[in-house]
Write an enzyme that holds these catalytic residues in place. Structure first.
Site, PDB file in Angstrom:
ATOM      1  N   GLY A  42       0.787  -1.234   0.000  1.00  0.00           N
ATOM      2  CA  GLY A  42       0.000   0.000   0.000  1.00  0.00           C
ATOM      3  C   GLY A  42       0.818   1.281   0.000  1.00  0.00           C
ATOM      4  O   GLY A  42       0.422   2.280  -0.587  1.00  0.00           O
ATOM      5  N   GLU A  97       3.931   4.767   5.271  1.00  0.00           N
ATOM      6  CA  GLU A  97       2.744   3.896   5.293  1.00  0.00           C
ATOM      7  C   GLU A  97       1.624   4.506   4.461  1.00  0.00           C
ATOM      8  O   GLU A  97       1.556   5.722   4.301  1.00  0.00           O
ATOM      9  CB  GLU A  97       2.252   3.754   6.738  1.00  0.00           C
ATOM     10  N   ASP A  98       0.727   3.667   4.001  1.00  0.00           N
ATOM     11  CA  ASP A  98      -0.443   4.178   3.310  1.00  0.00           C
ATOM     12  C   ASP A  98      -1.477   4.711   4.300  1.00  0.00           C
ATOM     13  O   ASP A  98      -2.017   5.791   4.130  1.00  0.00           O
ATOM     14  CB  ASP A  98      -1.072   3.088   2.414  1.00  0.00           C
ATOM     15  N   ASP A 101      -4.634   2.582  10.793  1.00  0.00           N
ATOM     16  CA  ASP A 101      -6.027   2.266  11.115  1.00  0.00           C
ATOM     17  C   ASP A 101      -6.091   1.903  12.604  1.00  0.00           C
ATOM     18  O   ASP A 101      -6.079   2.789  13.451  1.00  0.00           O
ATOM     19  CB  ASP A 101      -6.451   1.124  10.186  1.00  0.00           C
ATOM     20  N   THR A 105      -0.306  -2.753  13.169  1.00  0.00           N
ATOM     21  CA  THR A 105       0.860  -3.044  12.325  1.00  0.00           C
ATOM     22  C   THR A 105       2.061  -2.244  12.815  1.00  0.00           C
ATOM     23  O   THR A 105       3.158  -2.791  12.989  1.00  0.00           O
ATOM     24  CB  THR A 105       0.557  -2.664  10.854  1.00  0.00           C
ATOM     25  N   LEU A 106       1.856  -0.953  13.035  1.00  0.00           N
ATOM     26  CA  LEU A 106       2.990  -0.097  13.411  1.00  0.00           C
ATOM     27  C   LEU A 106       3.409  -0.297  14.851  1.00  0.00           C
ATOM     28  O   LEU A 106       4.582  -0.133  15.180  1.00  0.00           O
ATOM     29  CB  LEU A 106       2.659   1.350  13.097  1.00  0.00           C
ATOM     30  N   LYS A 129      -6.798   7.113  10.268  1.00  0.00           N
ATOM     31  CA  LYS A 129      -8.180   6.986  10.760  1.00  0.00           C
ATOM     32  C   LYS A 129      -8.116   6.996  12.282  1.00  0.00           C
ATOM     33  O   LYS A 129      -8.137   5.931  12.913  1.00  0.00           O
ATOM     34  CB  LYS A 129      -8.801   5.674  10.269  1.00  0.00           C
ATOM     35  N   PHE A 150     -13.962   2.722   4.711  1.00  0.00           N
ATOM     36  CA  PHE A 150     -12.984   1.889   4.017  1.00  0.00           C
ATOM     37  C   PHE A 150     -12.617   2.571   2.713  1.00  0.00           C
ATOM     38  O   PHE A 150     -13.481   2.853   1.885  1.00  0.00           O
ATOM     39  CB  PHE A 150     -13.494   0.469   3.778  1.00  0.00           C
ATOM     40  N   ARG A 163      -5.819  -0.489  -6.297  1.00  0.00           N
ATOM     41  CA  ARG A 163      -4.613   0.222  -5.848  1.00  0.00           C
ATOM     42  C   ARG A 163      -4.211   1.317  -6.828  1.00  0.00           C
ATOM     43  O   ARG A 163      -3.616   2.315  -6.456  1.00  0.00           O
ATOM     44  CB  ARG A 163      -3.423  -0.747  -5.722  1.00  0.00           C
TER      45      ARG A 163
HETATM   46  P1  IMP Z   1      -3.693  -1.249  11.107  1.00  0.00           P
HETATM   47  O1  IMP Z   1      -2.685  -2.279  11.548  1.00  0.00           O
HETATM   48  O2  IMP Z   1      -5.075  -1.613  11.544  1.00  0.00           O
HETATM   49  O3  IMP Z   1      -3.309   0.153  11.534  1.00  0.00           O
HETATM   50  O4  IMP Z   1      -3.752  -1.234   9.519  1.00  0.00           O
HETATM   51  C1  IMP Z   1      -2.915  -2.010   8.783  1.00  0.00           C
HETATM   52  C2  IMP Z   1      -3.149  -2.004   7.305  1.00  0.00           C
HETATM   53  O5  IMP Z   1      -4.501  -2.277   7.004  1.00  0.00           O
HETATM   54  C3  IMP Z   1      -2.859  -0.731   6.579  1.00  0.00           C
HETATM   55  O6  IMP Z   1      -1.491  -0.491   6.362  1.00  0.00           O
HETATM   56  C4  IMP Z   1      -3.595  -1.005   5.277  1.00  0.00           C
HETATM   57  O7  IMP Z   1      -2.792  -1.802   4.420  1.00  0.00           O
HETATM   58  C5  IMP Z   1      -4.813  -1.773   5.750  1.00  0.00           C
HETATM   59  N1  IMP Z   1      -5.978  -0.879   5.839  1.00  0.00           N
HETATM   60  C6  IMP Z   1      -6.493  -0.259   6.927  1.00  0.00           C
HETATM   61  N2  IMP Z   1      -7.549   0.498   6.625  1.00  0.00           N
HETATM   62  C7  IMP Z   1      -7.724   0.376   5.279  1.00  0.00           C
HETATM   63  C8  IMP Z   1      -8.663   0.948   4.336  1.00  0.00           C
HETATM   64  O8  IMP Z   1      -9.557   1.760   4.650  1.00  0.00           O
HETATM   65  N3  IMP Z   1      -8.492   0.563   3.035  1.00  0.00           N
HETATM   66  C9  IMP Z   1      -7.524  -0.301   2.626  1.00  0.00           C
HETATM   67  N4  IMP Z   1      -6.618  -0.841   3.475  1.00  0.00           N
HETATM   68  C10 IMP Z   1      -6.732  -0.512   4.792  1.00  0.00           C
HETATM   69 MG    MG Z   2      -0.180  -0.769   4.736  1.00  0.00          MG
END
Ligand code: IMP
Ligand code: MG
Length: 174
Positions: A42, A97-98, A101, A105-106, A129, A150, A163
């Site tokens: 992403g 990062e993209d 959320d 992950t981070l 978000k 989303f 993408r």
């Molecule tokens: P997190 O670990 O929940 O912060 O999010 C991890 C990953 O989930 C992000 O790096 C995205 O690749 C994916 N992600 C989270 N929200 C979205 C969204 O709204 N659209 C697409 N991918 C998402």
């Molecule tokens: Mg990502």
């Protein structure tokens, strides 16, 4: 389930904001080299646009961690699928990062990178978000804070698709 995409942030808005971030980052890293670490897949579109707007020297590396699959909900499982090619010891690392959320992950990735002896580790994300946050993640440079929707495009996928959209779109499930 049928779905369609509605534009949330236009191509012009995204590119203008990335230009601003590039200028800000270049000022903050004056006299240094930035080691950009892109979180695949992403982050790759943002990485390319951002790197072009940074005026201090830049090096690049890539990392891939497990992500959503076809679902729009986080599994909570984080796994390194592809590690970095180079050591980061002694480097000024900026993780690209993209979207942040839940932050899971981070919360996993940043401490792991800090353990490898870089001079500094900062984080930039194109989208944030904040309403969805479950863990404490400090973002140093945010493109846009967006509502809990989303989104796809500019590197972000739904089931690996969309993408390549040049804007940020909201996935609307009919
Ligand atoms: P997190 O670990 O929940 O912060 O999010 C991890 C990953 O989930 C992000 O790096 C995205 O690749 C994916 N992600 C989270 N929200 C979205 C969204 O709204 N659209 C697409 N991918 C998402
Ligand atoms: Mg990502």
């Amino acid at each position: 389930m049928a779905q369609h995409v509605e534009i949330m942030l236009t191509e012009e808005q995204v590119e203008e904001r990335i230009r601003e971030l590039g200028e800000q980052i270049s000022r903050d890293y004056q006299g240094k080299t930035i080691h950009l670490i892109c979180v695949l897949k992403g982050g790759s579109f943002y990485l390319c646009e951002l790197a072009k707007r940074i005026t201090v020297p830049v090096t690049l590396d890539f990392m891939s961690v497990s992500s959503y699959g076809a679902s729009t909900k986080s599994s909570g499982v984080v796994r390194i699928v592809k590690d970095l090619d180079e050591p980061i010891e002694g480097k000024d690392v900026l993780v690209v990062e993209d979207i942040v959320d839940s932050g899971r992950t981070l919360s996993y990735l940043l401490p792991l990178l800090k353990d490898r002896g870089p001079v500094s580790v900062k984080l930039t994300t194109l989208l944030d978000k904040p309403d969805r946050r479950e863990t404490d993640v400090k973002v140093d440079y945010t493109g846009f804070a967006i509502p809990d929707k989303f989104v796809v495009g500019y590197g972000l996928d739904y089931d690996q698709k969309y993408r390549n959209l040049p804007y940020i779109g909201e996935m609307v499930f009919d």
